[in-house]
Design a protein around this motif. Structure first.
Motif, PDB file in Angstrom:
ATOM      1  N   TYR A 170       0.824  -1.204   0.000  1.00 28.23           N
ATOM      2  CA  TYR A 170       0.000   0.000   0.000  1.00 28.23           C
ATOM      3  C   TYR A 170       0.863   1.261   0.000  1.00 28.23           C
ATOM      4  O   TYR A 170       1.676   1.486   0.900  1.00 28.23           O
ATOM      5  N   LEU A 171       0.635   2.109  -1.008  1.00 29.28           N
ATOM      6  CA  LEU A 171       1.398   3.341  -1.153  1.00 29.28           C
ATOM      7  C   LEU A 171       1.190   4.272   0.037  1.00 29.28           C
ATOM      8  O   LEU A 171       2.119   4.937   0.494  1.00 29.28           O
ATOM      9  N   SER A 172      -0.034   4.312   0.563  1.00 27.17           N
ATOM     10  CA  SER A 172      -0.348   5.216   1.680  1.00 27.17           C
ATOM     11  C   SER A 172       0.505   4.905   2.907  1.00 27.17           C
ATOM     12  O   SER A 172       0.911   5.821   3.638  1.00 27.17           O
ATOM     13  N   GLU A 173       0.805   3.611   3.138  1.00 29.46           N
ATOM     14  CA  GLU A 173       1.612   3.240   4.304  1.00 29.46           C
ATOM     15  C   GLU A 173       3.055   3.703   4.126  1.00 29.46           C
ATOM     16  O   GLU A 173       3.701   4.153   5.080  1.00 29.46           O
ATOM     17  N   ALA A 174       3.564   3.598   2.900  1.00 27.82           N
ATOM     18  CA  ALA A 174       4.922   4.077   2.622  1.00 27.82           C
ATOM     19  C   ALA A 174       5.011   5.591   2.807  1.00 27.82           C
ATOM     20  O   ALA A 174       5.993   6.106   3.355  1.00 27.82           O
ATOM     21  N   ILE A 175       3.986   6.298   2.363  1.00 28.79           N
ATOM     22  CA  ILE A 175       3.955   7.759   2.512  1.00 28.79           C
ATOM     23  C   ILE A 175       3.975   8.136   3.992  1.00 28.79           C
ATOM     24  O   ILE A 175       4.706   9.049   4.411  1.00 28.79           O
ATOM     25  N   ASN A 176       3.193   7.447   4.801  1.00 32.15           N
ATOM     26  CA  ASN A 176       3.151   7.741   6.235  1.00 32.15           C
ATOM     27  C   ASN A 176       4.503   7.494   6.904  1.00 32.15           C
ATOM     28  O   ASN A 176       4.912   8.258   7.791  1.00 32.15           O
ATOM     29  N   ILE A 177       5.193   6.447   6.496  1.00 34.90           N
ATOM     30  CA  ILE A 177       6.504   6.173   7.090  1.00 34.90           C
ATOM     31  C   ILE A 177       7.518   7.228   6.655  1.00 34.90           C
ATOM     32  O   ILE A 177       8.295   7.733   7.479  1.00 34.90           O
ATOM     33  N   ALA A 178       7.510   7.588   5.384  1.00 40.18           N
ATOM     34  CA  ALA A 178       8.426   8.641   4.916  1.00 40.18           C
ATOM     35  C   ALA A 178       8.179   9.947   5.672  1.00 40.18           C
ATOM     36  O   ALA A 178       9.123  10.685   5.997  1.00 40.18           O
ATOM     37  N   ASP A 179       6.908  10.205   5.976  1.00 36.83           N
ATOM     38  CA  ASP A 179       6.526  11.441   6.673  1.00 36.83           C
ATOM     39  C   ASP A 179       7.136  11.514   8.072  1.00 36.83           C
ATOM     40  O   ASP A 179       7.312  12.607   8.625  1.00 36.83           O
ATOM     41  N   GLU A 180       7.466  10.368   8.668  1.00 31.22           N
ATOM     42  CA  GLU A 180       8.078  10.356  10.003  1.00 31.22           C
ATOM     43  C   GLU A 180       9.451  11.027   9.995  1.00 31.22           C
ATOM     44  O   GLU A 180       9.926  11.487  11.028  1.00 31.22           O
ATOM     45  N   PHE A 181      10.094  11.077   8.833  1.00 30.22           N
ATOM     46  CA  PHE A 181      11.467  11.581   8.749  1.00 30.22           C
ATOM     47  C   PHE A 181      11.568  12.921   8.026  1.00 30.22           C
ATOM     48  O   PHE A 181      12.647  13.505   7.970  1.00 30.22           O
ATOM     49  N   LEU A 182      10.444  13.391   7.452  1.00 26.02           N
ATOM     50  CA  LEU A 182      10.469  14.611   6.655  1.00 26.02           C
ATOM     51  C   LEU A 182       9.709  15.742   7.336  1.00 26.02           C
ATOM     52  O   LEU A 182       8.642  15.518   7.918  1.00 26.02           O
ATOM     53  N   LYS A 183      10.240  16.928   7.238  1.00 25.94           N
ATOM     54  CA  LYS A 183       9.559  18.086   7.807  1.00 25.94           C
ATOM     55  C   LYS A 183       8.352  18.451   6.945  1.00 25.94           C
ATOM     56  O   LYS A 183       8.250  18.067   5.776  1.00 25.94           O
ATOM     57  N   ASP A 184       7.419  19.195   7.545  1.00 26.26           N
ATOM     58  CA  ASP A 184       6.181  19.579   6.856  1.00 26.26           C
ATOM     59  C   ASP A 184       6.457  20.248   5.509  1.00 26.26           C
ATOM     60  O   ASP A 184       7.421  21.014   5.357  1.00 26.26           O
ATOM     61  N   ASP A 185       5.578  19.930   4.555  1.00 27.34           N
ATOM     62  CA  ASP A 185       5.580  20.519   3.221  1.00 27.34           C
ATOM     63  C   ASP A 185       6.721  20.036   2.324  1.00 27.34           C
ATOM     64  O   ASP A 185       6.879  20.541   1.207  1.00 27.34           O
ATOM     65  N   LYS A 186       7.488  19.062   2.784  1.00 31.80           N
ATOM     66  CA  LYS A 186       8.484  18.456   1.897  1.00 31.80           C
ATOM     67  C   LYS A 186       7.767  17.485   0.952  1.00 31.80           C
ATOM     68  O   LYS A 186       6.920  16.693   1.381  1.00 31.80           O
ATOM     69  N   LEU A 187       8.103  17.531  -0.333  1.00 25.87           N
ATOM     70  CA  LEU A 187       7.473  16.657  -1.309  1.00 25.87           C
ATOM     71  C   LEU A 187       7.937  15.217  -1.101  1.00 25.87           C
ATOM     72  O   LEU A 187       9.136  14.956  -0.987  1.00 25.87           O
ATOM     73  N   ILE A 188       6.980  14.287  -1.024  1.00 24.19           N
ATOM     74  CA  ILE A 188       7.294  12.861  -0.874  1.00 24.19           C
ATOM     75  C   ILE A 188       7.346  12.181  -2.236  1.00 24.19           C
ATOM     76  O   ILE A 188       8.267  11.438  -2.543  1.00 24.19           O
ATOM     77  N   LEU A 189       6.358  12.450  -3.072  1.00 23.65           N
ATOM     78  CA  LEU A 189       6.324  11.921  -4.441  1.00 23.65           C
ATOM     79  C   LEU A 189       5.237  12.646  -5.210  1.00 23.65           C
ATOM     80  O   LEU A 189       4.413  13.358  -4.616  1.00 23.65           O
ATOM     81  N   PHE A 190       5.215  12.457  -6.522  1.00 21.10           N
ATOM     82  CA  PHE A 190       4.043  12.872  -7.290  1.00 21.10           C
ATOM     83  C   PHE A 190       3.725  11.793  -8.313  1.00 21.10           C
ATOM     84  O   PHE A 190       4.605  11.013  -8.719  1.00 21.10           O
ATOM     85  N   THR A 191       2.455  11.713  -8.692  1.00 23.81           N
ATOM     86  CA  THR A 191       2.009  10.722  -9.678  1.00 23.81           C
ATOM     87  C   THR A 191       1.466  11.446 -10.904  1.00 23.81           C
ATOM     88  O   THR A 191       0.984  12.580 -10.818  1.00 23.81           O
ATOM     89  N   LYS A 192       1.550  10.770 -12.049  1.00 21.01           N
ATOM     90  CA  LYS A 192       1.032  11.325 -13.301  1.00 21.01           C
ATOM     91  C   LYS A 192       0.233  10.233 -14.003  1.00 21.01           C
ATOM     92  O   LYS A 192       0.728   9.125 -14.208  1.00 21.01           O
ATOM     93  N   ASN A 193      -1.010  10.543 -14.341  1.00 19.52           N
ATOM     94  CA  ASN A 193      -1.874   9.533 -14.968  1.00 19.52           C
ATOM     95  C   ASN A 193      -1.902   9.683 -16.487  1.00 19.52           C
ATOM     96  O   ASN A 193      -1.158  10.470 -17.071  1.00 19.52           O
ATOM     97  N   LYS A 194      -2.821   8.943 -17.115  1.00 21.68           N
ATOM     98  CA  LYS A 194      -2.916   8.888 -18.571  1.00 21.68           C
ATOM     99  C   LYS A 194      -3.136  10.264 -19.203  1.00 21.68           C
ATOM    100  O   LYS A 194      -2.598  10.585 -20.266  1.00 21.68           O
ATOM    101  N   SER A 195      -3.932  11.084 -18.540  1.00 18.71           N
ATOM    102  CA  SER A 195      -4.266  12.398 -19.097  1.00 18.71           C
ATOM    103  C   SER A 195      -3.211  13.451 -18.801  1.00 18.71           C
ATOM    104  O   SER A 195      -3.335  14.598 -19.220  1.00 18.71           O
ATOM    105  N   GLY A 196      -2.176  13.053 -18.048  1.00 15.68           N
ATOM    106  CA  GLY A 196      -1.132  14.007 -17.692  1.00 15.68           C
ATOM    107  C   GLY A 196      -1.402  14.749 -16.404  1.00 15.68           C
ATOM    108  O   GLY A 196      -0.621  15.627 -16.010  1.00 15.68           O
TER     109      GLY A 196
END
Length: 531
Positions: A245-271
């Motif tokens: 689950y991507l959401s669980e990875a995001i939550n763990i990364a958030d434990e080490f990153l200060k607020d407003d730091k970008l964790i990742l971004f996704t891009k779908n078929k429409s851009g």
């Protein structure tokens, strides 16, 4: 005449609507049927299945034809869009949940009888007093032993609704009569955090085997406990973690990153781009973190490693990760089956995609490990091929690359000695586990009574046990040629780890297995250098 037309037209429309509703009810059309009814390609496939069902000369299981067709379609998309047949759906879904409902034992079959390897930690059987070595003979009067009893039927008897009761009759060596246990079925944790312990007085270690529904909660609890023990630095071991689950990875990364730091971004078929930022105060934002990765670390594991690396947080140690940068969504197909369809690509904060190339030949994609092995990448960082066009720079000035996996900041080569590889296969394949179980069965009372502290003080795996293991290997699998040579200490270590697992759980197993681990030793060295 005009007036009569005005009367008949509404009447005819009403009759037509009524017939349409009646016919629709009879045919049981679904929303998706009507949605795609005007698409000739979908009608073509539907008609073919109908022709085979109703006109073909022999009886054909069209369900299997549909399964094959769906798989063939997905094979032409990407390596990670997969079909889950209805008969496999519950099992696949359960593996990604944080628990299941049952009595909570791991077991295997000895002869024609199921024998408990160990009650699962936190499950109903552990609380009720079931022990390793117990033979479960009856469940609610139904016999669970015999050559014609399948594993599925055994599991069906032991699982059930939460809170329901099951009466077990158990044979235990040393007891004259069968023991009776009344167990309330309950939620049994399926832990994704295998271990959490201190490597040094300041360096805590956490091993995460996958990202399931409860991974972040488990990780947070482990982190809190390690902080109480004095952890100022954390080793997050994501080796051979395939993701989840991507959401669980995001939550763990958030434990080490200060607020407003970008964790990742996704891009779908429409851009369309969707960015995910750290949103809360993490428990370890001011601490040092080391993330361990290897060629088996994929997907959500790479999200964590990439987010920290691109934000200049911590140190990534090990070998280049798998290279899966595609996002899947699970979609039900209406008959109990489902498809996990790739709906987007994800990118690390610097904008790099870590998805390795794929084309029409998925076999080549999945054999990438052998390519890495042959080109020397597992032994030398200089053998890792990078494209200069996929070169990125972090805010701190560190150079990172896209195009296939996360390249670690500190490279540690893989042990490629044949004996070590063989031992790992025996360990991961369960062969050592079966031997250790049989060994403990020779004196089950002793092994079940030993404390972890006593276990750690004893040379419980001696040369005599090694000789028995070699003999066991020859008897059970004549094709296996187990070599000892100078690696006898490693074999003793692994057998000791397996025994600890069956007696005390995965934390004890990982602790012993990790002794002398090259990557962990490197992290300990790095930690001392930065003191």
């Amino acid at each position: 005449m005009k007036n009569s037309n005005k009367i008949y037209i509404p009447l005819l429309l009403g009759i037509a609507c009524a017939l349409g509703i009646l016919l629709g009810a009879k045919l049981n059309f679904t929303t998706s049927d009507t949605l795609f009814s005007g698409n000739p390609k979908k009608q073509k496939l539907s008609r073919l299945i109908d022709y085979i069902d109703y006109e073909y000369v022999d009886d054909v299981n069209t369900d299997s034809i549909v399964d094959i067709t769906v798989n063939k379609i997905l094979e032409n998309l990407d390596p990670h869009s997969v079909y889950i047949p209805s008969k496999e759906y519950d099992h696949v879904s359960e593996s990604m949940k944080g628990d299941f409902v049952g009595i909570g034992v791991s077991f295997h079959t000895v002869g024609d009888t199921i024998v408990v390897i160990q009650p699962l930690e936190g499950g109903p059987s552990e609380k009720t007093g079931i022990r390793g070595g117990d033979r479960i003979l009856y469940a609610d009067g139904t016999r669970l032993f015999g050559k014609n009893i399948s594993t599925d039927s055994i599991i069906g008897q032991l699982k059930g609704e939460e809170g329901s009761k099951v009466n077990l009759k158990v044979f235990r060596r040393g007891e004259e009569n069968l023991l009776n246990f009344k167990i309330n079925r309950g939620k049994v944790p399926l832990k994704s955090v295998d271990a959490a312990y201190m490597l040094t007085d300041k360096l805590g270690y956490v091993k995460v085997n996958r990202f399931s529904e409860t991974t972040y909660e488990e990780f947070d609890d482990a982190l809190e406990e390690l902080k109480k023990q004095g952890a100022k630095e954390i080793v997050l071991d994501l080796r051979n973690n395939p993701g989840g689950y991507l959401s669980e990875a995001i939550n763990i990364a958030d434990e080490f990153l200060k607020d407003d730091k970008l964790i990742l971004f996704t891009k779908n078929k429409s851009g369309s781009v969707e960015k995910t930022f750290a949103q809360r105060e993490g428990d370890f934002e001011n601490g040092k973190v080391y993330v361990l990765i290897n060629e088996g670390s994929a997907s959500a594991s790479e999200v964590v490693a990439g987010a920290l690396q691109d934000n200049d947080i911590g140190t990534i140690v090990g070998r280049r990760s798998y290279g899966k940068g595609l996002v899947q969504r699970e979609m039900e197909l209406g008959d109990g089956s489902a498809v996990r369809l790739t709906i987007a690509r994800y990118y690390t904060p610097t904008g790099r995609s870590i998805q390795k190339p794929y084309g029409e030949d998925n076999k080549t994609y999945y054999n990438d490990y052998m390519r890495r092995y042959r080109n020397g990448e597992l032994q030398s960082a200089d053998s890792i091929h990078v494209e200069d066009s996929l070169r990125y720079k972090t805010p701190g000035g560190k150079i990172v690359y896209g195009g296939g996996g996360i390249i670690p900041d500190v490279f540690v080569p893989k042990d490629l000695e044949a004996e070590k590889e063989q031992y790992m296969l025996l360990l991961n394949g369960g062969f050592m586990g079966r031997f250790i179980f049989d060994l403990m069965e020779q004196d089950r009372d002793y092994y079940n009574s030993i404390s972890q502290e006593e276990f750690e003080k004893q040379e419980i795996i001696n040369d005599q046990v090694i000789r028995e293991f070699l003999r066991y290997g020859r008897d059970q699998s004549p094709g296996i040629n187990i070599q000892v040579k100078e690696f006898k200490p490693l074999l003793k270590q692994y057998l000791r780890a397996v025994m600890a697992q069956q007696l005390f759980g995965t934390n004890a197993f990982e602790r012993i297995k990790n002794e002398g681990d090259r990557i962990i030793e490197k992290v300990i060295q790095l930690s001392k250098e930065k003191t």
